[in-house]
Design an enzyme around this catalytic site. Sequence first.
Site, PDB file in Angstrom:
ATOM      1  N   CYS A  81      41.499  36.344  36.890  1.00 44.23           N
ATOM      2  CA  CYS A  81      40.935  37.578  36.373  1.00 44.23           C
ATOM      3  C   CYS A  81      40.365  37.335  34.882  1.00 44.23           C
ATOM      4  O   CYS A  81      40.799  36.521  34.221  1.00 44.23           O
ATOM      5  CB  CYS A  81      41.977  38.587  36.361  1.00 44.23           C
ATOM      6  SG  CYS A  81      42.477  39.202  37.826  1.00 44.23           S
ATOM      7  N   CYS A 162      37.918  40.237  39.138  1.00 47.92           N
ATOM      8  CA  CYS A 162      39.043  41.216  38.428  1.00 47.92           C
ATOM      9  C   CYS A 162      39.051  41.210  37.046  1.00 47.92           C
ATOM     10  O   CYS A 162      38.889  40.222  36.217  1.00 47.92           O
ATOM     11  CB  CYS A 162      40.150  40.940  39.211  1.00 47.92           C
ATOM     12  SG  CYS A 162      40.750  38.832  39.106  1.00 47.92           S
TER      13      CYS A 162
END
Length: 258
Positions: A81, A162
């Site tokens: 992420c 993400c």
Amino acid sequence: SMSVQLGDNTQTTTKGTTTNLKTVVIERCRDYIRTFPQMSSNNCDAIWEAFQNSFLGKDPCNVKVEDYDLFITTVQQDIPCNKSLFWSKTSQIAHDFAKATKCLMTLEDTLLGYMMDGLKWCGKQHSKELNYTSCPGWVECELNPVRSFWRRASAHFAELACGNVMVMLNGSIDTPFNKQSIFGSVEIKRFDSEKINYISIRVIDSLQDRVSCNSMSLEDLGKILKNASLNFDCKDIDKSEVERCINDPIPHSCDCVN
Ligand code: APR
């Protein structure tokens, strides 16, 4: 050496499949795994097999995006992420920025993108051979093997995104956000608002006092993101400022363009 470095533009020297395609792809795959040993669950020979099975024996103007589905699942890679960098019409500066700052990764920094970057390939209908003589160009027919691959790989890369992600757009053109581009037609549609916290849109301007974030093009992008419940901000950044970040990077930091 048989290995081809990123940035070699093999496709300008041949109209057909890149010379020694199999060797180039497998060498790049092994090279990547040597650099990132956590990727060693990947089998480069199996990856090559799955890749060629996606398009061999098919009409080179009828290779569908989905034809690469099995190949995509053959490549195992976790994308952390807060690392993903998307771009459109900013290829050079986006890749230079990712490389210099080491804080972001583009599709071409993933194994899938690294293996195929700059390469060209196609097969022939009813044949198990690669076509080294001629392959359709990017715009010649929509369902060509190279374009379908990049659309499939881009969809995958966007689905995995993400946390906080960045997009670098080109403020020197009328439509920094182009709905027909891979970013505009594939990637934004795959962004998941449940996984993505924030999208930092950075429009790279070569003229001072450009206000591309206020342009109609960026307004279009803003509407699409709002409708998809995606949080974002947009900032105009001087190209010279990004170049300064590239030439004198703050180690492990993307603060340069924030
Ligand atoms: N001929 C050949 N290649 C092309 C052409 C063309 N006419 N148009 C695009 N490409 C390929 C090139 O490799 C180019 O560098 O697609 C790449 C990106 O094209 P852009 O128009 O600059 O940007 P975009 O279509 O938005 O694609 C970039 O998609 O691959 C993902 O994650 C990546 O965010 C990035 C975005």
